[in-house]
Write a protein that holds these residues in place. Structure first.
Motif, PDB file in Angstrom:
ATOM      1  N   ASP A  33     -38.738  46.374 -30.483  1.00  0.00           N
ATOM      2  CA  ASP A  33     -39.563  45.669 -31.456  1.00  0.00           C
ATOM      3  C   ASP A  33     -40.032  44.339 -30.880  1.00  0.00           C
ATOM      4  OD1 ASP A  33     -37.599  46.539 -34.438  1.00  0.00           O
ATOM      5  OD2 ASP A  33     -38.813  47.736 -33.049  1.00  0.00           O
ATOM      6  N   MET A  34     -41.253  43.971 -31.209  1.00  0.00           N
ATOM      7  CA  MET A  34     -41.764  42.648 -30.883  1.00  0.00           C
ATOM      8  C   MET A  34     -42.106  41.966 -32.202  1.00  0.00           C
ATOM      9  SD  MET A  34     -44.043  43.277 -27.435  1.00  0.00           S
ATOM     10  CE  MET A  34     -43.924  41.571 -26.899  1.00  0.00           C
ATOM     11  N   ASP A  35     -41.672  40.745 -32.332  1.00  0.00           N
ATOM     12  CA  ASP A  35     -41.713  40.058 -33.622  1.00  0.00           C
ATOM     13  C   ASP A  35     -42.520  38.773 -33.549  1.00  0.00           C
ATOM     14  OD1 ASP A  35     -38.184  40.484 -33.450  1.00  0.00           O
ATOM     15  OD2 ASP A  35     -39.626  41.911 -34.277  1.00  0.00           O
ATOM     16  N   ILE A  51     -43.703  44.786 -34.646  1.00  0.00           N
ATOM     17  CA  ILE A  51     -44.293  46.048 -34.230  1.00  0.00           C
ATOM     18  C   ILE A  51     -43.281  46.748 -33.330  1.00  0.00           C
ATOM     19  CG2 ILE A  51     -45.519  44.912 -32.312  1.00  0.00           C
ATOM     20  CD1 ILE A  51     -47.746  47.050 -32.728  1.00  0.00           C
ATOM     21  N   THR A  52     -43.038  48.020 -33.591  1.00  0.00           N
ATOM     22  CA  THR A  52     -42.071  48.767 -32.813  1.00  0.00           C
ATOM     23  C   THR A  52     -42.697  49.291 -31.533  1.00  0.00           C
ATOM     24  OG1 THR A  52     -42.572  50.919 -33.775  1.00  0.00           O
ATOM     25  CG2 THR A  52     -41.017  49.509 -34.989  1.00  0.00           C
ATOM     26  N   GLY A  53     -41.868  49.854 -30.671  1.00  0.00           N
ATOM     27  CA  GLY A  53     -42.380  50.446 -29.457  1.00  0.00           C
ATOM     28  C   GLY A  53     -43.316  51.606 -29.725  1.00  0.00           C
ATOM     29  N   ARG A  71     -49.813  45.079 -29.743  1.00  0.00           N
ATOM     30  CA  ARG A  71     -49.088  44.836 -28.498  1.00  0.00           C
ATOM     31  C   ARG A  71     -49.659  45.683 -27.380  1.00  0.00           C
ATOM     32  NH1 ARG A  71     -43.044  47.016 -29.369  1.00  0.00           N
ATOM     33  NH2 ARG A  71     -42.863  46.680 -27.111  1.00  0.00           N
ATOM     34  N   ASP A  72     -49.397  45.220 -26.161  1.00  0.00           N
ATOM     35  CA  ASP A  72     -49.664  46.002 -24.956  1.00  0.00           C
ATOM     36  C   ASP A  72     -48.332  46.096 -24.236  1.00  0.00           C
ATOM     37  OD1 ASP A  72     -50.257  46.979 -22.435  1.00  0.00           O
ATOM     38  OD2 ASP A  72     -52.155  45.911 -22.301  1.00  0.00           O
ATOM     39  N   SER A  73     -47.631  47.184 -24.467  1.00  0.00           N
ATOM     40  CA  SER A  73     -46.271  47.316 -23.949  1.00  0.00           C
ATOM     41  C   SER A  73     -46.245  47.310 -22.419  1.00  0.00           C
ATOM     42  CB  SER A  73     -45.637  48.610 -24.478  1.00  0.00           C
ATOM     43  OG  SER A  73     -45.506  48.546 -25.885  1.00  0.00           O
ATOM     44  N   ALA A  74     -47.263  47.838 -21.795  1.00  0.00           N
ATOM     45  CA  ALA A  74     -47.303  47.889 -20.330  1.00  0.00           C
ATOM     46  C   ALA A  74     -47.355  46.485 -19.730  1.00  0.00           C
ATOM     47  CB  ALA A  74     -48.504  48.692 -19.869  1.00  0.00           C
ATOM     48  N   PHE A  79     -50.080  40.329 -29.720  1.00  0.00           N
ATOM     49  CA  PHE A  79     -51.101  39.518 -30.363  1.00  0.00           C
ATOM     50  C   PHE A  79     -50.846  39.462 -31.865  1.00  0.00           C
ATOM     51  CE2 PHE A  79     -53.781  39.381 -26.651  1.00  0.00           C
ATOM     52  CZ  PHE A  79     -53.460  40.550 -25.987  1.00  0.00           C
ATOM     53  N   LEU A  80     -51.265  38.377 -32.474  1.00  0.00           N
ATOM     54  CA  LEU A  80     -51.243  38.277 -33.928  1.00  0.00           C
ATOM     55  C   LEU A  80     -52.581  37.711 -34.365  1.00  0.00           C
ATOM     56  CD1 LEU A  80     -49.465  38.670 -36.484  1.00  0.00           C
ATOM     57  CD2 LEU A  80     -48.919  36.215 -36.302  1.00  0.00           C
TER      58      LEU A  80
END
Length: 111
Positions: A33-35, A51-53, A71-74, A79-80
């Motif tokens: 998760d990214m918060d 946002i989760t993976g 998000r850009d997991s790579a 972003f918000l």
């Protein structure tokens, strides 16, 4: 050690928009998760969105319909997008990663 770059704060009038950017580097490992959190003056820190993976999202009721998290997991970035900003959105915004917190970015919304 995790390094965080947080940008996108500023001063806007009510109804305006801002876009936060967060990039993590260093000894990150995997990020699920990214918060985004925020802390307004005199108030406790609160979770704004995550946002989760898998790309599932959560929003606090106070921002639902106005904020969009992505998000850009790579690239370990997030972003918000904040639209229709209100004075009560005034706070320092943070994007902690794996328990590491940055300095945050100040957002001030004037009425």
């Amino acid at each position: 050690q995790v390094q965080l770059v947080e940008t996108g704060g500023g001063m806007v009038q009510a109804g305006g928009s801002l876009r936060h950017y967060c990039a993590a580097s260093g000894r990150i490992g995997s990020i699920n998760d990214m918060d985004w959190y925020r802390q307004a003056p005199g108030k406790q820190r609160e979770l704004v969105a995550f946002i989760t993976g898998a790309g599932n999202t959560y929003y606090a009721d106070s921002v639902k319909g106005r904020f969009t998290i992505s998000r850009d997991s790579a690239k370990n970035t997030m972003f918000l997008q904040k639209n229709s900003l209100k004075p009560e959105d005034t706070a320092v915004y943070y994007c902690p990663v794996n328990g590491s917190w940055g300095q945050g970015t100040q957002v001030t919304v004037s009425s």
